[in-house]
Design an enzyme around this catalytic site. Structure first.
Site, short mmCIF file in Angstrom:
data_model
loop_
_atom_site.label_atom_id
_atom_site.label_comp_id
_atom_site.label_asym_id
_atom_site.label_seq_id
_atom_site.Cartn_x
_atom_site.Cartn_y
_atom_site.Cartn_z
N ASP A 122 0.86 -1.19 0.00
CA ASP A 122 0.00 0.00 0.00
C ASP A 122 0.90 1.24 0.00
OD1 ASP A 122 0.93 0.27 2.55
OD2 ASP A 122 -0.96 -0.20 3.54
N ASP A 153 -8.06 -6.95 1.48
CA ASP A 153 -7.06 -7.17 2.54
C ASP A 153 -7.61 -6.63 3.84
OD1 ASP A 153 -5.30 -4.63 3.73
OD2 ASP A 153 -6.49 -4.18 1.96
#
Length: 375
Positions: free
Chosen positions: A94, A268
Site C-alpha cells: 500500500d 485485505d
C-alpha cells in the site's frame, strides 16, 4: 510487457461477481482473493511456509512502516522484499497514505505531499507521490499503490472534494515517476468519501489515466455498512471490466461476500490476525471467543467443519489454556485458523460463482454464521 495481466473468466448471472485470473511476476492468483496483511514484512506469527500451506497466493505489506524500519534502502540491498522475507509469491504494497493520515496531529498536508512525524521516534519525514513510488520501486512489490489522501468519516463535501482532487493529482505524478512498469503494476486509488458524484468523478478520471488496476479506498473507516456497500456498487460501475478491482482494508466474512457480489476482486484486512491474537476466531457458526470460561473443558476443535492445521490437532480447551497462560503458540494457532477460514471462504465463493449459485451460498452462509441478510 505489462507487469500484470487480468483475465475475466466468468461473470455471475445475477450479481456483479467475477471470477478471474491475475497473472503477476510471482505467480498466478485466482480472484476473488483475500490477501493476508504482513505490515512489517511478516504476517504476524506466521512463516512464509505456513502461509503457503493455508493457500495464500498474495500478501500485503506496508510502505510507511518499511520505510521507517528497517528502511527501503536496506530492503533494496537485500534484493527486494521477496528475498528479504523469503516469500516467492506475489506481494502488494500500500502507499502509506492511510497510515500517514491516521497520524492526525503529527502530520501536515500540502499540495506537494505530507510532512509527518514518525510514530516510532518522532523524527520528521516528507512523503511526496514521487517518494512513495521510489520507496515501492525499491521494495520490488508486484503491485503498488498511488499515494492518496484518505479523508476521514464523516467529512464535509468541500473537504472531500479537495482531498479527491489531491488524490488525482498525486496519482498523475506517481504514474509519471514509476520507473519499473514491466515488473511492478501501479494501481490508482478511487477516493471521494461517501459522496456519489465525487466517487464517480474520481473513478472516471483515474480510468482515463489507464492504470493496470484500481483500488477503492477511504471505506471501512466508520461509515455504516449499507453506505459502504452502496459506494462500492457505484464505484465498480465506472471501473473497466478488464482490470482488477481492490477494496482496501475490508475483511470480515460478510464484507467479503458483499464486496464480491458488487464486483470486487481483491481484499485485505488486519482483522483476522488482530482478533486471533486477542483470542477470537471465525467459525462456520459465527465468531467464538476461545479464551472465555465455557471452553475450559471443551475438547472439540475451534470449528468442526474446518480442516486447518489447528482444527485437526488442537482443542478449544487447549487453545484457551494457551491464551490464559500467555503462551505465544495461542496467537499462532488462532492466526493459522482465521486466515485459513477466510482463504477457504474465498475458495467457496469462487466455486459458487462458477456454479452461478453465489446468492444461494450467501443465504446459507449468513444464516449459519448468524448474520442478518439486510443488504
Amino acid at each position: 510487457m505489462a507487469a500484470i495481466k487480468y483475465r475475466l473468466i466468468k461473470k455471475d448471472s445475477r450479481t456483479n461477481a467475477r471470477l478471474g485470473i491475475l497473472e503477476t511476476p510471482h505467480g498466478i492468483i485466482e480472484t476473488p482473493v483475500f490477501m493476508p496483511v504482513g505490515t512489517q514484512a511478516t504476517v504476524k506469527s506466521m512463516t512464509p511456509e505456513e502461509l503457503k500451506e493455508i493457500g495464500a497466493t498474495i500478501i500485503l505489506s506496508n510502505t510507511y512502516h518499511l520505510y521507517l524500519r528497517p528502511g527501503h534502502k536496506i530492503i533494496e540491498k537485500a534484493g527486494g522484499l521477496h528475498k528479504f522475507m523469503n516469500w516467492d509469491r506475489a506481494i502488494l504494497t500500500d502507499s502509506g497514505g492511510f497510515q500517514v493520515f491516521s497520524l492526525n496531529s503529527l502530520r501536515k498536508i500540502t499540495e506537494d505531499g505530507v510532512e509527518f512525524r514518525s510514530h516510532i521516534d518522532g523524527s520528521r519525514h516528507f512523503f511526496t507521490p514521487e517518494k512513495v513510488i521510489e520507496i515501492q520501486n525499491a521494495l520490488g512489490s508486484d503491485i503498488m499503490m498511488s499515494f492518496d489522501e484518505c479523508a476521514p468519516y464523516p467529512a464535509d463535501y468541500d473537504y472531500v472534494k479537495k482531498s479527491m482532487e489531491l488524490t488525482i493529482k498525486w496519482a498523475e505524478r506517481g504514474k509519471r515517476a514509476h520507473k519499473n512498469t514491466e515488473k511492478q503494476a501501479l494501481f490508482g486509488i478511487v477516493q471521494g468519501g461517501t459522496y456519489e458524484d465525487l466517487r464517480k468523478e474520481c473513478a472516471q478520471r483515474l480510468v482515463d489515466m489507464d492504470f493496470p488496476g484500481y483500488s477503492i479506498g477511504g471505506l471501512s473507516v466508520g461509515e455504516p455498512k449499507n453506505v459502504m456497500y452502496d459506494i462500492v456498487d457505484l464505484t465498480t460501475e465506472y471501473l473497466p471490466e478488464d482490470k482488477p478491482r481492490y477494496l482496501m482494508g475490508v475483511g470480515s466474512p460478510d464484507d467479503l461476500i458483499e464486496g464480491v457480489i458488487r464486483g470486487v476482486d481483491m481484499f485485505d484486512c488486519v482483522l483476522p490476525t488482530r482478533i486471533a491474537r486477542n483470542g477470537t476466531v471465525f467459525t462456520s457458526k459465527g465468531k467464538l471467543i476461545v479464551r472465555d470460561a465455557p471452553y475450559a473443558e471443551d475438547f472439540s476443535p475451534l470449528d468442526e467443519e474446518c480442516d486447518c492445521y489447528t482444527c485437526r490437532n488442537y482443542s478449544r480447551a487447549y487453545i484457551r489454556h494457551l491464551f490464559k497462560a500467555n503462551e505465544i503458540l495461542a496467537a499462532r494457532l488462532a492466526t493459522i485458523h482465521n486466515l485459513y477460514f477466510l482463504i477457504k471462504l474465498m475458495e467457496r465463493i469462487r466455486e459458487a460463482i462458477r456454479q452461478d449459485r453465489l446468492l444461494e451460498f450467501k443465504k446459507q452462509f449468513f444464516k449459519k454464521y448468524g448474520y442478518k441478510e439486510e443488504y
